[in-house]
Design a protein around this motif. Structure first.
Motif, short mmCIF file in Angstrom:
data_model
loop_
_atom_site.label_atom_id
_atom_site.label_comp_id
_atom_site.label_asym_id
_atom_site.label_seq_id
_atom_site.Cartn_x
_atom_site.Cartn_y
_atom_site.Cartn_z
N LEU A 79 -13.45 -36.41 7.38
CA LEU A 79 -14.80 -36.91 7.16
C LEU A 79 -15.57 -35.96 6.24
CD1 LEU A 79 -15.70 -37.95 10.82
CD2 LEU A 79 -14.77 -39.38 9.00
N TRP A 80 -16.22 -36.54 5.25
CA TRP A 80 -17.08 -35.79 4.33
C TRP A 80 -16.35 -34.58 3.74
CZ3 TRP A 80 -23.01 -35.84 5.37
CH2 TRP A 80 -23.41 -37.14 5.70
N PRO A 81 -15.31 -34.81 2.96
CA PRO A 81 -14.51 -33.69 2.45
C PRO A 81 -15.22 -32.82 1.42
CG PRO A 81 -13.77 -35.76 1.51
CD PRO A 81 -14.75 -36.11 2.58
N GLY A 82 -16.35 -33.28 0.87
CA GLY A 82 -17.11 -32.45 -0.07
C GLY A 82 -16.27 -32.01 -1.25
N GLY A 83 -16.18 -30.69 -1.43
CA GLY A 83 -15.42 -30.13 -2.54
C GLY A 83 -13.92 -30.11 -2.32
N GLY A 84 -13.47 -30.58 -1.16
CA GLY A 84 -12.03 -30.73 -0.95
C GLY A 84 -11.30 -29.49 -0.48
N TRP A 85 -12.02 -28.55 0.15
CA TRP A 85 -11.33 -27.33 0.60
C TRP A 85 -10.17 -27.66 1.54
CZ3 TRP A 85 -9.67 -24.33 4.54
CH2 TRP A 85 -9.40 -22.98 4.27
N TYR A 86 -10.43 -28.46 2.55
CA TYR A 86 -9.35 -28.83 3.48
C TYR A 86 -8.45 -29.92 2.91
CZ TYR A 86 -9.53 -26.20 7.84
OH TYR A 86 -9.40 -25.22 8.81
#
Length: 275
Positions: A79-86
């Protein structure tokens, strides 16, 4: 006189040796099924960016995903990965064993993942995109997910009000299979501090998150101090974003905040009851 083992003794020795081999094989198989090897490989993937790898010391991805029970072949929702760190870790992990990874966020907030899908389809092309919280776009199908993960996002839902936060947890509950897991990592606000800080600081109380989850039907299955940081005093002029990586106070107190490191975080594991 030299003695030779009887046929029965020889058979017993052979059986014991076989049992030892089977036990070792079973242990290795169990480790594989738990995803430990696949998680380690995903964390060590050469496709990860150096800047993201540098933050492993604060985010403990292998230990965190292991605690949440992520396994090869799972249907995983981030959910809500943002910049995709995970996402850099979850994409190769989900691919192992033929799993599926959904990236779910409000409309227009999946630009990083969309770019990666277009530019590096061999790594990210299989990621499914969905709207969350769902309104009228593509949703994660109800009862389809083995694991739903959210990293430092519940405070964002809280900013939009308690009702919207409660709805977010209800939608998560719906997308999980019976027996499925919700893994939450969130900036931790000590229970003794003013709850009003949840509305602006980026920190959340454990009791608040447990309350939202249980109201949606979840059961708390475990919690870990994997992502704890005892140096965090939770009381900064710019909220949690005072600390790295954001450092929103610019040069003011920079060395102090760098020495503290990233925020103190709770790591909570919830399950959707099987019946």
């Amino acid at each position: 006189m030299r003695h030779f083992p009887s046929v029965a003794s020889a058979l017993l020795i052979a059986a014991c040796a076989a049992c030892g081999g089977l036990a070792g094989g079973a242990a290795a198989q169990e480790k594989t099924e738990k995803g430990e090897g696949a998680i380690a490989a995903a964390v060590a993937a050469p496709s990860r960016t150096a800047a993201n790898i540098a933050r492993d010391a604060y985010r403990h991805p292998a230990e965190t995903l292991g605690f949440f029970g992520v396994r090869p072949g799972h249907t995983i929702v981030e959910l809500w990965p943002g910049g995709g760190w995970y996402t850099e870790i979850l994409a190769p992990l989900a691919k192992t064993g033929g799993g599926t990874l959904y990236a779910a966020a409000p409309a227009g907030r999946l630009k990083t993942v969309e770019t990666w899908k277009a530019e590096r389809p061999e790594l990210y092309g299989r990621i499914q995109l969905a709207e969350f919280p769902h309104k009228d776009g593509t949703k994660v199908p109800d009862g389809s997910a083995d694991v739903v993960l959210t990293f430092r996002n519940v405070h964002n839902w809280r900013f939009s009000g308690s009702d919207n936060t409660a709805e977010a947890f209800r939608q998560i509950f719906a997308m999980l299979k019976p027996g499925g897991t919700l893994g939450v990592v969130e900036h931790r606000l000590p229970e003794t501090m003013d709850s009003a800080l949840e509305e602006k600081s980026g920190y959340m109380k454990r009791s608040s998150i447990v309350g939202f989850a249980e109201a949606a039907g979840f059961k708390l299955a475990g919690e870990s101090e994997i992502n704890a940081n005892p140096k965090d005093t939770h009381d900064y002029p710019g909220g949690v974003w005072t600390l790295p990586p954001t450092l929103n106070q610019k040069e003011v107190g920079r060395d102090t905040y760098l020495a503290i490191g990233e925020s103190d975080r709770m790591t909570l594991k919830f399950v959707k009851p099987a019946n």
